[in-house]
Design a protein around this motif. Structure first.
Motif, short mmCIF file in Angstrom:
data_model
loop_
_atom_site.label_atom_id
_atom_site.label_comp_id
_atom_site.label_asym_id
_atom_site.label_seq_id
_atom_site.Cartn_x
_atom_site.Cartn_y
_atom_site.Cartn_z
N PRO A 89 4.95 11.73 -8.33
CA PRO A 89 5.38 13.12 -8.10
C PRO A 89 6.37 13.21 -6.94
O PRO A 89 6.37 12.36 -6.05
CB PRO A 89 4.08 13.85 -7.75
N SER A 90 7.21 14.25 -6.95
CA SER A 90 8.14 14.42 -5.85
C SER A 90 7.35 14.62 -4.55
O SER A 90 6.26 15.17 -4.56
CB SER A 90 9.10 15.57 -6.11
N GLY A 91 7.91 14.09 -3.47
CA GLY A 91 7.24 14.19 -2.18
C GLY A 91 7.70 13.10 -1.24
O GLY A 91 8.59 12.31 -1.56
N VAL A 92 7.06 13.07 -0.08
CA VAL A 92 7.38 12.10 0.97
C VAL A 92 6.26 11.06 1.00
O VAL A 92 5.08 11.40 1.01
CB VAL A 92 7.49 12.81 2.34
N TYR A 93 6.64 9.79 1.00
CA TYR A 93 5.69 8.68 0.93
C TYR A 93 6.03 7.62 1.97
O TYR A 93 7.12 7.61 2.53
CB TYR A 93 5.72 8.03 -0.45
N ARG A 94 5.07 6.71 2.15
CA ARG A 94 5.30 5.51 2.96
C ARG A 94 4.77 4.32 2.19
O ARG A 94 3.67 4.38 1.62
CB ARG A 94 4.57 5.59 4.30
N ALA A 95 5.54 3.26 2.20
CA ALA A 95 5.09 1.99 1.65
C ALA A 95 4.73 1.10 2.84
O ALA A 95 5.56 0.87 3.71
CB ALA A 95 6.19 1.34 0.82
N ARG A 96 3.48 0.67 2.90
CA ARG A 96 3.06 -0.27 3.94
C ARG A 96 3.16 -1.67 3.33
O ARG A 96 2.46 -1.99 2.38
CB ARG A 96 1.65 0.00 4.42
N LEU A 97 4.04 -2.46 3.88
CA LEU A 97 4.26 -3.82 3.41
C LEU A 97 3.55 -4.76 4.39
O LEU A 97 3.89 -4.80 5.57
CB LEU A 97 5.76 -4.10 3.37
N VAL A 110 4.90 -3.64 8.16
CA VAL A 110 5.88 -2.61 8.49
C VAL A 110 5.69 -1.47 7.48
O VAL A 110 5.27 -1.72 6.35
CB VAL A 110 7.33 -3.18 8.44
N GLU A 111 5.96 -0.24 7.92
CA GLU A 111 5.89 0.89 7.00
C GLU A 111 7.31 1.37 6.72
O GLU A 111 8.14 1.45 7.62
CB GLU A 111 5.04 2.03 7.58
N ILE A 112 7.56 1.67 5.44
CA ILE A 112 8.88 2.05 4.97
C ILE A 112 8.78 3.44 4.32
O ILE A 112 8.11 3.59 3.30
CB ILE A 112 9.41 1.02 3.95
N PRO A 113 9.42 4.45 4.92
CA PRO A 113 9.35 5.78 4.33
C PRO A 113 10.28 5.88 3.11
O PRO A 113 11.33 5.23 3.08
CB PRO A 113 9.85 6.69 5.45
N VAL A 141 0.87 -1.17 0.00
CA VAL A 141 0.00 0.00 0.00
C VAL A 141 0.91 1.23 0.00
O VAL A 141 1.83 1.31 0.82
CB VAL A 141 -0.92 0.03 1.24
N ILE A 142 0.68 2.15 -0.93
CA ILE A 142 1.46 3.39 -0.99
C ILE A 142 0.61 4.51 -0.40
O ILE A 142 -0.53 4.72 -0.82
CB ILE A 142 1.88 3.73 -2.44
N LEU A 143 1.19 5.22 0.57
CA LEU A 143 0.51 6.31 1.26
C LEU A 143 1.29 7.61 1.03
O LEU A 143 2.52 7.60 0.98
CB LEU A 143 0.47 6.03 2.76
N ASP A 144 0.56 8.72 0.91
CA ASP A 144 1.24 10.01 0.82
C ASP A 144 1.55 10.51 2.24
O ASP A 144 1.26 9.83 3.23
CB ASP A 144 0.44 11.02 -0.01
N GLN A 145 2.11 11.70 2.33
CA GLN A 145 2.55 12.23 3.62
C GLN A 145 1.39 12.38 4.60
O GLN A 145 1.56 12.22 5.81
CB GLN A 145 3.24 13.58 3.40
N GLU A 156 -4.27 6.81 1.10
CA GLU A 156 -3.87 5.67 0.28
C GLU A 156 -3.91 6.07 -1.20
O GLU A 156 -4.93 6.50 -1.71
CB GLU A 156 -4.81 4.49 0.54
N LEU A 157 -2.77 5.94 -1.87
CA LEU A 157 -2.67 6.29 -3.29
C LEU A 157 -2.77 5.06 -4.19
O LEU A 157 -3.26 5.15 -5.31
CB LEU A 157 -1.33 6.98 -3.57
N ALA A 158 -2.27 3.94 -3.71
CA ALA A 158 -2.28 2.72 -4.52
C ALA A 158 -2.22 1.52 -3.59
O ALA A 158 -1.68 1.60 -2.49
CB ALA A 158 -1.08 2.70 -5.47
N ARG A 159 -2.77 0.40 -4.08
CA ARG A 159 -2.74 -0.85 -3.32
C ARG A 159 -2.57 -1.98 -4.31
O ARG A 159 -3.22 -2.00 -5.36
CB ARG A 159 -4.05 -1.02 -2.54
N ASP A 160 -1.71 -2.91 -3.98
CA ASP A 160 -1.52 -4.09 -4.81
C ASP A 160 -1.44 -5.28 -3.87
O ASP A 160 -0.49 -5.41 -3.10
CB ASP A 160 -0.25 -3.97 -5.65
N GLU A 161 -2.47 -6.13 -3.91
CA GLU A 161 -2.49 -7.30 -3.04
C GLU A 161 -1.81 -8.47 -3.72
O GLU A 161 -1.81 -8.57 -4.94
CB GLU A 161 -3.94 -7.61 -2.63
N ARG A 162 -1.20 -9.30 -2.90
CA ARG A 162 -0.41 -10.44 -3.40
C ARG A 162 0.65 -9.96 -4.40
O ARG A 162 0.90 -10.59 -5.41
CB ARG A 162 -1.31 -11.51 -4.01
N PHE A 163 1.23 -8.80 -4.07
CA PHE A 163 2.24 -8.17 -4.93
C PHE A 163 3.48 -9.04 -5.04
O PHE A 163 4.06 -9.18 -6.09
CB PHE A 163 2.59 -6.79 -4.35
#
Length: 143
Positions: free
Chosen positions: A115-123, A136-139, A74-78, A82-89
């Motif tokens: 786009p440029s910016g700060v994001y988090r990937a929730r794995l 876990v969330e990965i900035p 799951v990709i999250l903005d600052q 939630e911007l995007a989600r891919d299950e069973r990625f």
């Protein structure tokens, strides 16, 4: 022996631990062996996500053991939107001769056009053998 059986029982009862989430320049070479991005700043068209997974289940297969993990991303903005989600990625399915308790997941993510910016990937990691999940969330920063 008894110690190994007790260790296996404790791992089976423990929650799935997903930790040490990192944004990397290239895929990790092995458990804990990786090159993190400086200041989590993406360089290039791909971002590599890494996380250590502990207390996963193992099923006996032939003369060894199999682990089976699936990952959702799951990709999250600052702001946490939630911007995007891919299950069973990602799927990790390995056989080993030793009943190890730690492994890791490596996921390649194309970030071209983000786009440029700060994001988090929730794995989110699903253990298909032991029917457990952890996350876990990965900035990361798009320059």
């Amino acid at each position: 022996g008894l110690a190994r059986e007790l260790e296996a029982a404790a791992a089976a009862a423990a929650p799935l631990e997903v930790s040490d989430g990192r944004a990397l320049r290239e895929p990790a070479a092995a458990l804990g062996i990786y090159q993190p991005l400086a200041d989590n700043r993406v360089v290039g068209a791909e971002l590599y996500l890494y996380a250590q997974v502990r207390h996963h289940g193992l099923r006996p297969v032939g003369d060894g053991f199999e682990l089976h993990l699936e990952s959702d991303l799951v990709i999250l903005d600052q702001a946490g939107t939630e911007l995007a989600r891919d299950e069973r990625f990602g799927e990790s399915r390995y056989r080993a001769r030793v009943a190890h308790r730690d492994t890791f997941v490596n996921i390649a993510l194309r970030v071209v056009g983000l786009p440029s910016g700060v994001y988090r990937a929730r794995l989110i990691v699903h253990d298909r053998v032991a029917n457990k999940r952890g996350e876990v969330e990965i900035p990361f920063v798009m320059p």
